[in-house]
Design a protein around this motif. Structure first.
Motif, short mmCIF file in Angstrom:
data_model
loop_
_atom_site.label_atom_id
_atom_site.label_comp_id
_atom_site.label_asym_id
_atom_site.label_seq_id
_atom_site.Cartn_x
_atom_site.Cartn_y
_atom_site.Cartn_z
N ARG A 1 -22.03 18.37 8.17
CA ARG A 1 -21.65 17.74 9.44
C ARG A 1 -20.91 16.43 9.21
NH1 ARG A 1 -22.27 18.23 14.80
NH2 ARG A 1 -22.46 16.32 15.99
N ARG A 2 -21.40 15.64 8.26
CA ARG A 2 -20.73 14.36 7.96
C ARG A 2 -19.31 14.60 7.44
NH1 ARG A 2 -22.94 10.03 9.06
NH2 ARG A 2 -25.15 9.59 9.05
N ILE A 3 -19.15 15.55 6.53
CA ILE A 3 -17.84 15.84 5.94
C ILE A 3 -16.86 16.36 6.98
CG2 ILE A 3 -16.63 17.40 4.35
CD1 ILE A 3 -19.11 17.28 2.55
N THR A 4 -17.35 17.25 7.85
CA THR A 4 -16.44 17.93 8.77
C THR A 4 -16.27 17.24 10.11
OG1 THR A 4 -18.21 19.37 9.61
CG2 THR A 4 -16.88 20.20 7.75
N MET A 5 -17.20 16.37 10.51
CA MET A 5 -17.17 15.85 11.87
C MET A 5 -17.05 14.34 12.00
SD MET A 5 -17.18 18.53 13.75
CE MET A 5 -17.37 17.70 15.32
N ASP A 6 -17.47 13.57 11.02
CA ASP A 6 -17.53 12.11 11.18
C ASP A 6 -16.20 11.49 11.61
OD1 ASP A 6 -20.23 11.78 10.78
OD2 ASP A 6 -20.05 10.75 8.86
N ASP A 7 -15.10 11.91 11.02
CA ASP A 7 -13.81 11.32 11.38
C ASP A 7 -13.48 11.57 12.85
OD1 ASP A 7 -13.44 10.33 8.83
OD2 ASP A 7 -12.02 11.89 8.22
N TYR A 8 -13.67 12.80 13.31
CA TYR A 8 -13.35 13.14 14.71
C TYR A 8 -14.30 12.44 15.68
CZ TYR A 8 -10.90 16.79 12.18
OH TYR A 8 -10.10 17.46 11.29
N LEU A 9 -15.58 12.42 15.33
CA LEU A 9 -16.56 11.75 16.19
C LEU A 9 -16.25 10.25 16.28
CD1 LEU A 9 -19.75 13.59 14.89
CD2 LEU A 9 -18.79 13.80 17.19
N SER A 10 -15.92 9.65 15.16
CA SER A 10 -15.59 8.21 15.15
C SER A 10 -14.36 7.92 16.00
CB SER A 10 -15.33 7.73 13.72
OG SER A 10 -16.52 7.75 12.98
N GLN A 11 -13.35 8.78 15.91
CA GLN A 11 -12.13 8.59 16.71
C GLN A 11 -12.44 8.61 18.21
OE1 GLN A 11 -8.72 11.08 15.63
NE2 GLN A 11 -9.57 11.23 13.58
N GLU A 12 -13.46 9.37 18.59
CA GLU A 12 -13.81 9.49 20.01
C GLU A 12 -14.90 8.49 20.42
OE1 GLU A 12 -12.00 11.17 21.96
OE2 GLU A 12 -10.91 12.36 20.47
N GLY A 13 -15.36 7.66 19.46
CA GLY A 13 -16.38 6.67 19.77
C GLY A 13 -17.77 7.27 19.96
N VAL A 14 -18.00 8.43 19.35
CA VAL A 14 -19.28 9.13 19.48
C VAL A 14 -20.20 8.68 18.34
CG1 VAL A 14 -20.37 11.41 19.51
CG2 VAL A 14 -18.16 11.08 20.62
N ASP A 15 -21.47 8.60 18.62
CA ASP A 15 -22.50 8.19 17.67
C ASP A 15 -22.49 9.08 16.42
OD1 ASP A 15 -24.82 7.36 16.36
OD2 ASP A 15 -26.16 7.79 18.05
N ILE A 16 -22.37 8.45 15.25
CA ILE A 16 -22.41 9.21 13.99
C ILE A 16 -23.62 8.80 13.14
CG2 ILE A 16 -19.94 9.72 13.92
CD1 ILE A 16 -19.70 7.47 11.78
N SER A 17 -24.66 8.30 13.79
CA SER A 17 -25.86 7.94 13.05
C SER A 17 -26.54 9.20 12.50
CB SER A 17 -26.83 7.19 13.95
OG SER A 17 -27.34 8.05 14.96
N GLU A 18 -27.31 9.02 11.46
CA GLU A 18 -28.06 10.15 10.89
C GLU A 18 -28.98 10.76 11.95
OE1 GLU A 18 -31.11 11.20 7.26
OE2 GLU A 18 -29.55 9.68 6.94
N LYS A 19 -29.60 9.91 12.75
CA LYS A 19 -30.50 10.40 13.80
C LYS A 19 -29.76 11.34 14.76
CE LYS A 19 -33.48 8.80 17.55
NZ LYS A 19 -33.99 7.65 18.29
#
Length: 145
Positions: A20-38
């Motif tokens: 999930r971190r490898i495939t989604m973190d960049d997109y989630l960050s661009q949208e301002g979505v929470d990328i915390s481990e929780k």
């Protein structure tokens, strides 16, 4: 290429978090979505009983999670994450198209949401999904039988 799915198990959680971190973190960050481990773990465990590990020649290559919702006669794709080493091989397309074909036979629709910054939207467009709504960060899409 031998493609298979197997039920995800608790032992897969570390792999799924890394994926999930490898495939989604960049997109989630661009949208301002929470990328915390929780938050990642919450998303991974949501409908976990429907999570399937994608195997290519017996090796973990990703995650496919879709759930049937009887109240609206729809399959809903919650997560399709293909490890970068296996992207571009048509794995996601094949799995989504197979679900759509089965849904069509059963006279059901298939829904999903996609981050606006995620290029996977182009794939969903090509497969015949249409946008039915949106919010600040996501498109809601549906494939009707």
């Amino acid at each position: 290429m031998n493609l298979a799915l197997r039920k995800a198990e608790e032992i897969d959680l570390d792999y799924l978090l890394q994926l999930r971190r490898i495939t989604m973190d960049d997109y989630l960050s661009q949208e301002g979505v929470d990328i915390s481990e929780k938050e990642h773990v919450f998303r991974i465990k949501f409908n976990f009983s429907d999570a399937r590990i994608i195997l290519v020649n017996g090796v973990k290559a990703g995650l496919f999670k879709a759930s049937y919702t009887a109240h609206n006669s729809q399959w809903y794709i919650y997560q399709v994450q293909i490890h970068p080493s296996y992207q571009g091989l048509g794995i996601g397309s094949k799995l989504i198209a197979e679900l759509c074909q089965q849904a069509q036979k059963d006279n059901l629709s298939v829904g999903l949401s996609v981050l606006k910054s995620n290029p996977a939207k182009n794939l969903y467009d090509r497969l015949g999904f249409t946008v039915t709504g949106s919010n600040n960060s996501e498109y809601e899409m549906v494939y009707n039988a």
